[in-house]
Design a protein around this motif. Structure first.
Motif, mmCIF file in Angstrom:
data_model
loop_
_atom_site.group_PDB
_atom_site.id
_atom_site.type_symbol
_atom_site.label_atom_id
_atom_site.label_comp_id
_atom_site.label_asym_id
_atom_site.label_seq_id
_atom_site.Cartn_x
_atom_site.Cartn_y
_atom_site.Cartn_z
ATOM 1 N N ALA A 143 5.021 3.700 -7.038
ATOM 2 C CA ALA A 143 4.342 3.714 -5.746
ATOM 3 C C ALA A 143 3.252 2.644 -5.693
ATOM 4 O O ALA A 143 3.053 1.996 -4.658
ATOM 5 C CB ALA A 143 3.750 5.091 -5.481
ATOM 6 N N VAL A 187 2.392 -0.835 -2.919
ATOM 7 C CA VAL A 187 1.212 -0.920 -2.042
ATOM 8 C C VAL A 187 0.163 -1.884 -2.578
ATOM 9 O O VAL A 187 -0.992 -1.845 -2.171
ATOM 10 C CB VAL A 187 0.578 0.471 -1.831
ATOM 11 C CG1 VAL A 187 1.502 1.376 -1.057
ATOM 12 C CG2 VAL A 187 0.185 1.107 -3.159
ATOM 13 N N TRP A 189 0.316 7.728 -0.661
ATOM 14 C CA TRP A 189 0.372 6.480 -1.397
ATOM 15 C C TRP A 189 -0.909 6.276 -2.194
ATOM 16 O O TRP A 189 -1.973 6.708 -1.784
ATOM 17 C CB TRP A 189 0.566 5.298 -0.438
ATOM 18 C CG TRP A 189 1.890 5.298 0.241
ATOM 19 C CD1 TRP A 189 2.170 5.719 1.504
ATOM 20 C CD2 TRP A 189 3.134 4.881 -0.326
ATOM 21 N NE1 TRP A 189 3.506 5.589 1.767
ATOM 22 C CE2 TRP A 189 4.120 5.068 0.664
ATOM 23 C CE3 TRP A 189 3.509 4.362 -1.562
ATOM 24 C CZ2 TRP A 189 5.461 4.760 0.461
ATOM 25 C CZ3 TRP A 189 4.843 4.049 -1.755
ATOM 26 C CH2 TRP A 189 5.798 4.246 -0.772
ATOM 27 N N ARG A 206 8.815 -4.361 3.164
ATOM 28 C CA ARG A 206 8.003 -3.467 2.341
ATOM 29 C C ARG A 206 7.120 -2.583 3.217
ATOM 30 O O ARG A 206 6.986 -1.375 2.978
ATOM 31 C CB ARG A 206 7.137 -4.279 1.379
ATOM 32 C CG ARG A 206 7.908 -4.952 0.252
ATOM 33 C CD ARG A 206 7.063 -6.028 -0.425
ATOM 34 N NE ARG A 206 5.871 -5.478 -1.066
ATOM 35 C CZ ARG A 206 5.819 -5.081 -2.332
ATOM 36 N NH1 ARG A 206 6.896 -5.186 -3.101
ATOM 37 N NH2 ARG A 206 4.704 -4.611 -2.857
ATOM 38 N N ARG A 211 7.165 1.621 3.400
ATOM 39 C CA ARG A 211 6.032 2.470 3.015
ATOM 40 C C ARG A 211 5.379 3.135 4.230
ATOM 41 O O ARG A 211 4.907 4.275 4.140
ATOM 42 C CB ARG A 211 5.009 1.651 2.232
ATOM 43 C CG ARG A 211 4.387 0.499 2.973
ATOM 44 C CD ARG A 211 3.772 -0.518 2.042
ATOM 45 N NE ARG A 211 3.228 -1.661 2.757
ATOM 46 C CZ ARG A 211 3.009 -2.850 2.230
ATOM 47 N NH1 ARG A 211 3.295 -3.065 0.947
ATOM 48 N NH2 ARG A 211 2.504 -3.830 2.930
ATOM 49 N N SER A 238 7.866 6.011 5.446
ATOM 50 C CA SER A 238 8.526 6.746 4.358
ATOM 51 C C SER A 238 8.773 8.218 4.673
ATOM 52 O O SER A 238 9.830 8.751 4.294
ATOM 53 C CB SER A 238 7.705 6.614 3.065
ATOM 54 O OG SER A 238 6.396 7.111 3.241
ATOM 55 N N ALA A 263 10.112 4.159 -1.704
ATOM 56 C CA ALA A 263 9.511 4.704 -0.489
ATOM 57 C C ALA A 263 9.889 6.161 -0.266
ATOM 58 O O ALA A 263 9.064 6.961 0.193
ATOM 59 C CB ALA A 263 9.919 3.860 0.716
#
Length: 885
Positions: free
Chosen positions: A216, A220, A311, A837, A841, A844, A880
């Motif tokens: 994870a 991020v 996250w 990306r 995220r 998700s 994700a």
């Protein structure tokens, strides 16, 4: 006489108002004491403590509940004062000299017992921030010998037990880990003396959970290297990582650095009377998360919170450790944690927040920050500290603003807070802001995430608008030699576009050096934002036809009359010599652009035009068929979007607004907008020099995000409606059953029981469920189409008709190291990867709901493939949805 009566009445009324104001402003002694406790330290907290302690004791009879409430407010809303509240309670714990009754509990003990009840209420409500700050208070009290170490250990272990729960969410585990770790940081000197193995157990439990979040964290990071799996990056710190580093440092020194990291004003006090037993914190159990089994009662704000909390939190570092604290050290972590808590608590009052941030050194250890310019230097800098306060504050705010995938608060809060800081202390905050802008601008070449770069451009533009758009643009003139799609040049275009939205084109143009004003610099638009009516020029084809439609709109003709006119216009064009043209497309273009031209004067004109001619728009969306039922014609709806984008190509902000209104009135679906964006988005308002085979920029992302948010929002609204109707239906059935039980029918003993009345379906609930099912299908389609669009763009089939090596080049280490030679296609591909990306995220929770279907539809053709782009697409998606491979 009447005049005197009126005057007398007025006098009586004024006197009554005065008496009311006197009653309203009257404060009881308890109120005054409560305010005094809350306002502790307005001048000097250390000097005020003995005086405040005497003021509390002198008030008889003692109202313990009132004092405890003041402590709770101070601890949870002014966390920078927690050490001083612990010192105050320590003073209240000692019995004053000459006290006769020595049998009962001390005043401090009574306050602490009542304070615990408030803490239990916070815990029951899962108010995590208040719970964590109360634990800070308990940890300080443990070091001050008012709470037993074994009971604090048990409390912290109750939070580490959360980390072992089956299927625990990241947000819940992160908060529980912070409660345990920060309590251990503060109470460590006493806790380790009591049980070093217990300290190790707490640290091991947090480390074990942190090890499960590596994937994870990879997704991020604010500074990304797409090819790399390395989580630890330069100029970036993850919250749990820094927390563990600080804990390890403290533990290695047997928590000797706690005293140099956290203020302990009670440390100089003599030990309490050994005859007084320390307070034992009662055993607690952290309540479980509330899970709705039917999945139909999740509130939109709660769902948004899930997206933020699930996250890791990566904070971007801008300055060296000599300028701002290193959060991997105990002192650095303490400073950043205190500043973040202040940002969070005072989000409701940015002016007060700005004032408190600049006053923060008063509550920290002496020598932590450099003195203000011109202030007497009467304190020696602390070893390894002497940091710049303003740079530390700005770095913390920007770090919170750029957290991915979404910041804890709206961007406008952080932006306006920086503005307030600049107003309070322009001579010190201004330079820190300028340095931060330059640092962020420099990181654009080093892989700053595209979403972070978008927020940076937004902040830069708003900040410039608050200070006269004054910036030294000539510093960035040399970067015009970079390729046209380089992130730095893209940032310039984006920031200037935002500035123009906040001002006007000519003014912003004058702030730029001549090199940036040139059209071939591709930095600022050549024309001011405005409509672009294709049929306005009398020399343009179909000008007369467009004028006839315009006249109907201006005369507020009925929608049916406009439709009839368009049908006759279509017949005329079909019978003309222009048989090679697409008549439907021409008529649709004339109608859409004419309608938008009528609505181009203001937002209200636009909404009125759309609402008045909804039947016309639905007719156009159906391809001109007589029936407007069904989902419409895909080609026709794409045509409507194309014409709207062409009309507003000089003002891309209006493109997004018009698209949103078309979706709101269900002229087009979110899926239509997503499809159109992948095909045509990069051509809107952009010179051909900026376009490429992969050209998904922030503008296209904003269009897709608007479509996805619209689809998700509709599902959440439908979900809440179904939940409300179900509750209403259940309540109605329960009342009917209760009435039946209150009036039972008399029947013979041998008679059969009366059959229950058949349950009648609730038509409103049935309709709502059908709508919910339909909107859920639409949501799935929008998500699926977005994922398919990214897959097709980033891992296209290797065919002669679609040769595109750039997507695969930018995800290799060799390609990244060679980025100085990248052209526009490579940078376009890199940015597209960045938005993929962000899509994964940010959405998700929704992708997780449909993961099986989405995986089958989008990744089926990659089975058995060794394509690195396909592998990276799949890996990003799996991370994700929580199924990392």
């Amino acid at each position: 006489m009447s005049y005197e009566r009126r005057g007398g009445g007025n006098r009586r009324r004024h006197r009554d108002d005065y008496d009311d104001r006197r009653r309203d402003s009257y404060e009881t002694p308890d109120d005054k004491l409560k305010i005094a406790i809350i306002k502790l330290g307005e001048v000097d907290p250390v000097e005020e403590l003995p005086r405040l302690q005497k003021q509390i004791r002198d008030l008889v009879p003692v109202n313990v509940a009132n004092i405890s409430e003041a402590f709770r407010i101070g601890v949870t809303e002014q966390p920078y004062k927690i050490p001083y509240y612990a010192a105050l309670l320590r003073l209240l714990h000692d019995r004053p000299e000459g006290e006769v009754d020595s049998e009962g509990p001390s005043l401090g003990r009574q306050v602490l017992e009542d304070f615990w009840k408030g803490f239990q209420a916070y815990l029951d409500k899962l108010a995590w921030r208040e719970t964590r700050l109360c634990i800070h208070f308990f940890a300080h009290l443990t070091v001050a010998h008012l709470i037993s170490p074994e009971s604090l250990f048990a409390l912290l272990q109750a939070f580490t037990a959360v980390l072992d729960e089956f299927g625990v969410s990241h947000g819940r585990a992160k908060r529980a880990a912070m409660c345990a770790a920060e309590g251990l940081m503060i109470g460590g000197p006493t806790l380790k003396l009591h049980s070093s193995s217990g300290v190790a157990d707490i640290m091991n439990a947090i480390q074990a959970f942190n090890d499960t979040t590596i994937s994870a964290k990879w997704l991020v990071q604010p500074i990304i290297k797409i090819f790399s799996d390395v989580v630890k990056i330069e100029n970036g710190d993850e919250l749990l990582d820094t927390m563990l580093y600080a804990l390890e440092t403290l533990n290695d020194s047997d928590f000797a650095q706690t005293a140099t990291s956290f203020p302990q004003p009670y440390a100089s006090y003599i030990d309490p009377d050994p005859s007084i037993t320390p307070f034992n914190i009662p055993s607690v159990l952290v309540p479980p998360e509330i899970i709705e089994l039917d999945g139909l009662s999740t509130d939109s704000e709660e769902e948004a919170q899930v997206k933020k909390d699930e996250w890791p939190e990566y904070f971007l570092r801008l300055f060296d450790n000599e300028v701002t604290p290193d959060p991997n050290t105990p002192a650095g972590y303490a400073v950043r944690s205190a500043l973040l808590d202040t940002l969070d608590i005072f989000e409701v009052n940015r002016k007060e927040c700005a004032r408190l941030l600049l006053e923060y050194p008063k509550w920290n250890l002496p020598g932590t920050f450099k003195p203000k310019p011109g202030a007497p230097v009467d304190i020696e800098p602390a070893p390894g500290k002497d940091w710049q306060l303003e740079s530390t504050i700005i770095e913390t705010i920007i770090g919170a603003l750029l957290i991915l995938p979404e910041s804890s608060h709206k961007s406008v809060y952080y932006i306006s807070l920086i503005t307030e800081l600049c107003k309070l202390s322009p001579s010190t905050v201004g330079p820190a802001v300028g340095k931060s802008i330059r640092k962020l601008y420099g990181s654009l070449s080093e892989g700053l995430d595209v979403e972070a770069a978008r927020r940076f451009a937004e902040w830069f533009a708003v900040h410039m608008s608050n200070f006269g758009f004054q910036w030294v643009w000539k510093e960035w003139v040399p970067d015009l030699a970079l390729t046209v799609q380089h992130p730095r040049r893209a940032f310039m275009r984006r920031a200037l576009e935002f500035e123009i939205r906040l001002s006007y084109h000519d003014r912003i143009l004058k702030t730029l050096p001549e090199a940036m004003q040139a059209p071939d610099a591709f930095t600022i638009a050549e024309q001011a934002p405005g409509p672009n009516f294709e049929y306005d020029d009398p020399a343009s084809p179909h000008h007369d036809a467009a004028q006839s439609v315009l006249n109907l709109f201006r005369g507020r003709a009925k929608a049916d009359d406009v439709i009839s006119h368009l049908d006759s216009l279509k017949t005329t064009l079909e019978t003309s010599d222009e048989g090679h043209i697409n008549v439907d497309a021409i008529v649709r273009s004339i109608a859409v652009q004419s309608l938008l031209h009528i609505g181009s004067r203001s937002f209200s004109h636009l909404l009125n035009a759309i609402e008045r001619y909804l039947p016309l728009l639905r007719n156009l969306a159906s391809g001109g068929a007589s029936s407007t039922g069904g989902s419409g014609n895909a080609e026709a709806k794409a045509g409507i979007l194309t014409e709207a984008a062409a009309f507003w190509k000089l003002n891309r902000q209006m493109v997004g607004i018009v698209f949103d209104k078309l979706m709101q009135y269900q002229i087009v679906d979110p899926t239509d907008v997503v499809t159109w964006t992948f095909i045509n988005g990069s051509t809107v308002g952009q010179p051909s020099e900026l376009a490429g085979p992969l050209s998904l920029s922030a503008f296209e992302w904003d269009l897709m995000r608007g479509a996805l948010d619209k689809a998700n929002g509709r599902v959440m609204i439908a979900r809440r409606k179904v939940a409300a109707l179900r509750k209403e239906d259940d309540d109605t059935r329960a009342r009917a059953k209760a009435r039946a039980n209150d009036n039972p029918m008399e029947v013979d003993a041998d008679a059969k029981p009366e059959e229950e009345t058949p349950v009648v379906d609730n038509p409103a609930l049935t309709t709502a469920l059908k709508a919910f099912t339909s909107l859920t299908r639409e949501q799935k389609a929008a998500l699926s189409r977005t994922l398919e669009g990214f897959v097709s763009s980033l891992a296209p089939a290797a065919t002669d008709s679609n040769p595109n090596p750039h997507s695969r080049t930018v995800i290799t280490e060799q390609g990244w190291n060679n980025r100085a030679n990248w052209g526009k296609d490579e940078w376009n591909a890199w940015e597209t990867w960045g938005w993929y990306r962000q899509f994964c995220r940010a959405y998700s929770p929704y992708l997780r709901s449909y993961s099986t279907t989405l995986t089958t539809v989008s990744f089926a053709r990659f089975q058995g493939s060794i394509d690195p782009a396909a592998e990276l697409l799949q890996k990003t998606f799996n991370v994700a949805i929580g199924q990392d491979v």
